[in-house]
Every structure is written in C-alpha cells, then in structure tokens.
Write a protein that holds these residues in place. Structure first.
Motif, PDB file in Angstrom:
ATOM      1  N   GLY A   1       0.836  -1.212   0.000  1.00 57.49           N
ATOM      2  CA  GLY A   1       0.000   0.000   0.000  1.00 57.49           C
ATOM      3  C   GLY A   1       0.864   1.252   0.000  1.00 57.49           C
ATOM      4  N   ASP A   2       0.317   2.324  -0.567  1.00 57.76           N
ATOM      5  CA  ASP A   2       1.046   3.596  -0.657  1.00 57.76           C
ATOM      6  C   ASP A   2       0.814   4.398   0.630  1.00 57.76           C
ATOM      7  N   PRO A   3       1.898   4.658   1.399  1.00 55.52           N
ATOM      8  CA  PRO A   3       1.703   5.390   2.661  1.00 55.52           C
ATOM      9  C   PRO A   3       1.044   6.761   2.457  1.00 55.52           C
ATOM     10  N   LYS A   4       1.256   7.365   1.294  1.00 58.33           N
ATOM     11  CA  LYS A   4       0.674   8.685   1.042  1.00 58.33           C
ATOM     12  C   LYS A   4      -0.833   8.638   0.810  1.00 58.33           C
ATOM     13  N   LYS A   5      -1.372   7.409   0.831  1.00 57.20           N
ATOM     14  CA  LYS A   5      -2.836   7.247   0.699  1.00 57.20           C
ATOM     15  C   LYS A   5      -3.446   6.654   1.969  1.00 57.20           C
ATOM     16  N   ILE A   6      -2.741   6.797   3.112  1.00 57.05           N
ATOM     17  CA  ILE A   6      -3.263   6.212   4.359  1.00 57.05           C
ATOM     18  C   ILE A   6      -3.845   7.306   5.245  1.00 57.05           C
ATOM     19  N   VAL A   7      -5.036   7.052   5.778  1.00 58.27           N
ATOM     20  CA  VAL A   7      -5.567   7.869   6.868  1.00 58.27           C
ATOM     21  C   VAL A   7      -5.606   7.006   8.123  1.00 58.27           C
ATOM     22  N   PHE A   8      -5.335   7.646   9.258  1.00 61.25           N
ATOM     23  CA  PHE A   8      -5.193   6.929  10.523  1.00 61.25           C
ATOM     24  C   PHE A   8      -6.298   7.380  11.475  1.00 61.25           C
ATOM     25  N   SER A   9      -7.286   6.511  11.687  1.00 58.48           N
ATOM     26  CA  SER A   9      -8.419   6.796  12.577  1.00 58.48           C
ATOM     27  C   SER A   9      -8.217   6.080  13.907  1.00 58.48           C
ATOM     28  N   GLY A  10      -9.122   6.332  14.841  1.00 57.16           N
ATOM     29  CA  GLY A  10      -9.097   5.592  16.117  1.00 57.16           C
ATOM     30  C   GLY A  10      -8.930   6.507  17.312  1.00 57.16           C
ATOM     31  N   VAL A  11      -9.607   6.175  18.427  1.00 58.92           N
ATOM     32  CA  VAL A  11      -9.638   7.067  19.604  1.00 58.92           C
ATOM     33  C   VAL A  11      -8.418   6.929  20.507  1.00 58.92           C
ATOM     34  N   GLY A  12      -7.599   5.904  20.312  1.00 59.45           N
ATOM     35  CA  GLY A  12      -6.546   5.651  21.304  1.00 59.45           C
ATOM     36  C   GLY A  12      -5.160   5.472  20.726  1.00 59.45           C
ATOM     37  N   LYS A  13      -4.810   6.268  19.726  1.00 57.99           N
ATOM     38  CA  LYS A  13      -3.480   6.108  19.109  1.00 57.99           C
ATOM     39  C   LYS A  13      -2.401   6.392  20.151  1.00 57.99           C
ATOM     40  N   ASN A  14      -1.426   5.495  20.301  1.00 60.06           N
ATOM     41  CA  ASN A  14      -0.349   5.778  21.249  1.00 60.06           C
ATOM     42  C   ASN A  14       0.828   6.441  20.534  1.00 60.06           C
ATOM     43  N   ALA A  15       1.792   6.906  21.341  1.00 62.39           N
ATOM     44  CA  ALA A  15       2.896   7.705  20.782  1.00 62.39           C
ATOM     45  C   ALA A  15       3.701   6.888  19.766  1.00 62.39           C
ATOM     46  N   GLU A  16       3.882   5.607  20.058  1.00 61.28           N
ATOM     47  CA  GLU A  16       4.655   4.762  19.163  1.00 61.28           C
ATOM     48  C   GLU A  16       3.947   4.635  17.802  1.00 61.28           C
ATOM     49  N   GLU A  17       2.639   4.487  17.837  1.00 58.23           N
ATOM     50  CA  GLU A  17       1.873   4.394  16.583  1.00 58.23           C
ATOM     51  C   GLU A  17       1.956   5.712  15.811  1.00 58.23           C
ATOM     52  N   MET A  18       1.914   6.822  16.543  1.00 54.10           N
ATOM     53  CA  MET A  18       2.034   8.128  15.881  1.00 54.10           C
ATOM     54  C   MET A  18       3.397   8.265  15.202  1.00 54.10           C
ATOM     55  N   ARG A  19       4.443   7.826  15.900  1.00 49.99           N
ATOM     56  CA  ARG A  19       5.801   7.913  15.322  1.00 49.99           C
ATOM     57  C   ARG A  19       5.898   7.071  14.051  1.00 49.99           C
ATOM     58  N   ALA A  20       5.351   5.856  14.127  1.00 49.49           N
ATOM     59  CA  ALA A  20       5.426   4.969  12.952  1.00 49.49           C
ATOM     60  C   ALA A  20       4.710   5.605  11.759  1.00 49.49           C
ATOM     61  N   ALA A  21       3.552   6.213  12.019  1.00 52.43           N
ATOM     62  CA  ALA A  21       2.773   6.797  10.922  1.00 52.43           C
ATOM     63  C   ALA A  21       3.458   8.061  10.380  1.00 52.43           C
TER      64      ALA A  21
END
Ligand SMILES: *Cc1c(COP(=O)(O)O)cnc(C)c1O
Length: 418
Positions: free
Chosen positions: A94-114
């Motif tokens: 998948g193309d990262p430039k076409k990803i949206v990240f939803s969800g109420v509980g994103k943690n810092a590590e997930e934010m860094r990865a995205a």
C-alpha cells in the motif's frame, strides 16, 4: 453475491467448486473471490469518475495482506486504526501517502510509525490526542497533517454496537467543540490542519443519515474558512451497508451522487472509508456438518446441526445477533427440516443461524454467506481453536492466503513457572 453461484447443482466460487476447496484445504475456511473484490472496488469508484477523491479501504473489515494487495493494485488508499494495520498495509504494498489513521486511542509509538511512513492524514479524535500528536511530531521535527473526526450527533439507524456518530458514543470531537479544537490545532507548531472527517456508523442502509451528517460538516467547513482555517479535504467515512438478507442499501452510484450533489463543485478532495461494502459479499465461510442432533420425539425442542465453524471464526451472529444466509454447497432434494446451526464452542451464544430450513446429512458442506467483512478480522482462538485457513479464488485457481493455524502455535508464546 454473483461470484458465488450454483453450477451443475453445486456451489462455486468463480470457477472452483467449494467442495473441491473443502477437500483440498479442509474446513472451516474462508473463501474469497478476487473478481468480487475487484468489482466492489471498481463499482464504488464508478460514481466518482472525474472527481478529486480517494477511496480508503477500512482495513479492520478484512486485513489479510492478499486482500489489501488486490486493493492497493487498484489504486486504493487505506483507513487504519492501529500501528499493526499500518504495518500490514506497508507489507501489502500500500502507498503510505494514501493512508488515513483513525481511532480514539493512538499511542505515541503508533504516531511515530505513521509520521515516519509519511501518511496522508491523521483523523484526530480528541483535544488530548491532538496535543500529544503535536508533541510527538515536534520531537521528530515533522509536521503532522490532521483532520478532526467530528461527531455530528446523527442517528445512523443501525445496531447500537456499530453506531458511532451519536454524542454518547466514544468517537470523535463533539460538534459544538469542533471550532475551538480546530483553532487550537491551527495554532500548534507541528500540526497542519488539512481536513474534516466524520464516520457515523456501519451497515447503514439509508442515504438520509449520510446527508444529514454531511450538511453539518459542510456548515463547519464554511465556518472554519471564515476563521482563516481552510479545509482541503472532506472525509465522509465509511458505513455504507450491504445485503445480508433483504436489506436494500443505496447503490454505490446513488450514494456517490448524493454526496457529490451536496459538495457541489467545492474545491475539496473527497475521501471515503468503506470497509464492509468492499469485502462483505466477496467472501463466504465454508463449514462441514459434524453432527445432527434432532429434537427429542414429541417435544418442542430444536433440531441442531453442529458444524465445525463457530463463534470464534465468525462472531457477528453472537455479538450483534447478525443474520447470515446459510446454504448447502450441494443442495439435496427432498424435505427440509428446521435447524439451529451451531458450533462446537461451549457457549449457548455460539450459533451461526437460527431456524434455517435445510435438508442435511452429517458430512454435508454449508456456506455461510456474506462473511467477507468482520469475519476473519474478528476471529479469536477461544476454546483453543486455531483460526481458519483463508483461500482466495481467482478464476479457476485457488491461493492459500492464510494457512490454518496449528495447535502448537496457539500456546507457543506461553511458559510455565519454573
Ligand atoms: C470501521 C470504520 C470504517 C468502515 O466501516 P464500514 O461500515 O465497514 O464501511 C470506516 N471508518 C472508520 C473510522 C471506522 O472505524
């Protein structure tokens, strides 16, 4: 489900008999049709031709990397709700430039990865999340592109567990607070406001709730513009329903036209996040009748057909009291009986269908229809049952896209005390 049809009195997925799949790969197993996936995606896009848009498949509906790869090759974007789903999308090409990240509980590590992957947008669901994202992006020397997921307080008229746009749901920023949170976002050094997002629920079969929500969102976009916060994309979420039995959801083109009419040549990119609509009717769960347990003579007890699939394989009936059509892979002629179709799990809630009229014998194969969405993705190992194999049919070829889990794998991560 036009890619699952009877040919010579036997149910096929495209050109492959489901009985052949059961013989080769055993049961229970999920069987998907590549043509059905492709058709769902292309017909979703058909009403959007010539517009600036991005269709982001909601990965949680079915995250198998082979399915993500089919959509990625067709140009899809992806709506993710965890770092795990981000990794899957990247693994699937998948193309990262076409990803949206939803969800109420994103943690810092997930934010860094995205942020490292360079995703298209974060759909931020609270003021606290926004502040954290600003900090994380600041530490990385990056600017995070955001939409706020706004909760428009609209009744999607669907099952309470899959309704997400009412003010007592946990999702999104309350509509009344949206302007204040946008103003805060616009003032943050490591946040760039790009869009507005909303997602009001799932298995929605009427247009009205979508339009009601969009009207509110467009009002908000206008207000933000007067405050010097321009919006470059509107994400209308997912949620469009499918036919499980007699539901009549709007056609994709009708849905697209209703939305495009409202957008009315505004200069915004439109994002969609369909999940169920792209995969639900592209898959079945294939299972075998282990035992027939007729009711006691002269009693009003039920007849049970105990099959080898269970609530751990397909949770929707137990969780939402959801209906799935259940059909014989080789229908028998002769009188039908009424059966409770149940699995081997030790719960009375472990049923796949109530009161089904079928003519059955032990060893018969059944197909649980419309199982492509929220089937395998919600499967568990309850009762130490390995999860089912997944097969994708493409014309007359079968591909194992996930092997059946082996029993030893199920406790391989566990250790006894020394
Ligand atoms: C689950 C979900 C979707 C997909 O919903 P469907 O009903 O499967 O189309 C889209 N967006 C968000 C934010 C979701 O949580």
């Amino acid at each position: 489900m036009t890619n699952f049809t009877l040919k010579n009195s036997a149910l096929h997925a495209e050109n492959v008999a489901l009985s052949q799949i059961a013989a080769e790969f055993n049961t229970p197993c999920y069987v998907y049709s590549k043509a059905a996936l492709t058709q769902a995606f292309t017909s979703f896009k058909a009403g959007l031709v010539g517009t600036n848009h991005l269709v982001c498949f909601a990965v949680k509906a079915n995250p198998n990397i082979a399915i993500l790869n089919v959509f990625a090759k067709l140009g899809a974007g992806f709506d993710i709700v965890s770092g795990g789903e981000l990794a899957r999308v990247l693994a699937a090409g998948g193309d990262p430039k076409k990803i949206v990240f939803s969800g109420v509980g994103k943690n810092a590590e997930e934010m860094r990865a995205a942020l490292s992957a360079g995703i298209f947008c974060f759909n931020v669901e609270s003021a606290s999340e926004l502040a954290r994202l600003n900090n994380v992006a600041g530490e990385m020397g990056k600017i995070a592109p955001v939409s706020l997921r706004v909760n428009p307080n609209v009744d999607a008229k669907t099952h309470p567990y899959i309704s997400t746009g009412l003010k007592n749901n946990k999702f999104g920023v309350a509509f009344e607070e949206a302007i204040a949170v946008y103003e805060a976002a616009a003032a943050m050094p490591n946040i760039a406001v790009h869009g507005v997002d909303c997602h009001i629920g799932s298995q929605i079969t009427e247009l009205a709730p979508f339009i009601e929500a969009l009207d509110l969102i467009l009002g908000l976009v206008d207000k933000l513009e007067t405050k010097g916060i321009p919006i470059s994309h509107i994400d209308v979420g997912g949620g469009i329903g499918i036919t499980y039995s007699d539901e009549a959801p709007p056609a994709f083109t009708t849905y697209a036209k209703a939305i495009l009419d409202k957008i009315n040549k505004r200069n915004v990119k439109l994002l969609f996040e369909p999940g169920r609509a792209l995969v639900g009717n592209a898959g079945v769960l294939l299972t075998k009748v282990e035992y027939l347990k007729p009711s006691a003579k002269n009693s009003d007890a039920k007849n049970f057909a105990i099959v080898d699939a269970a609530m751990n394989d397909l949770m929707r009936p137990a969780l939402y009291d959801a209906f799935h059509n259940i059909v014989a892979v080789k229908p028998r002629v002769g009188a039908a009986e009424t059966y409770e179709i149940v699995g081997p799990v030790c719960e009375s809630g472990d049923f796949l269908g109530h009161d089904r009229n079928l003519n059955l014998a032990e060893g018969d194969l059944l197909a649980i229809m419309s199982a492509g969405a929220y089937g395998m993705s919600m499967a568990s190992n309850y009762n130490t049952r390995g999860r089912a194999a997944e097969i994708m049919v493409d014309g007359d070829k079968c591909h194992v896209i996930r092997q059946r889990e082996k029993i030893a794998d199920l406790f391989a991560l566990e250790t006894c005390l020394k």
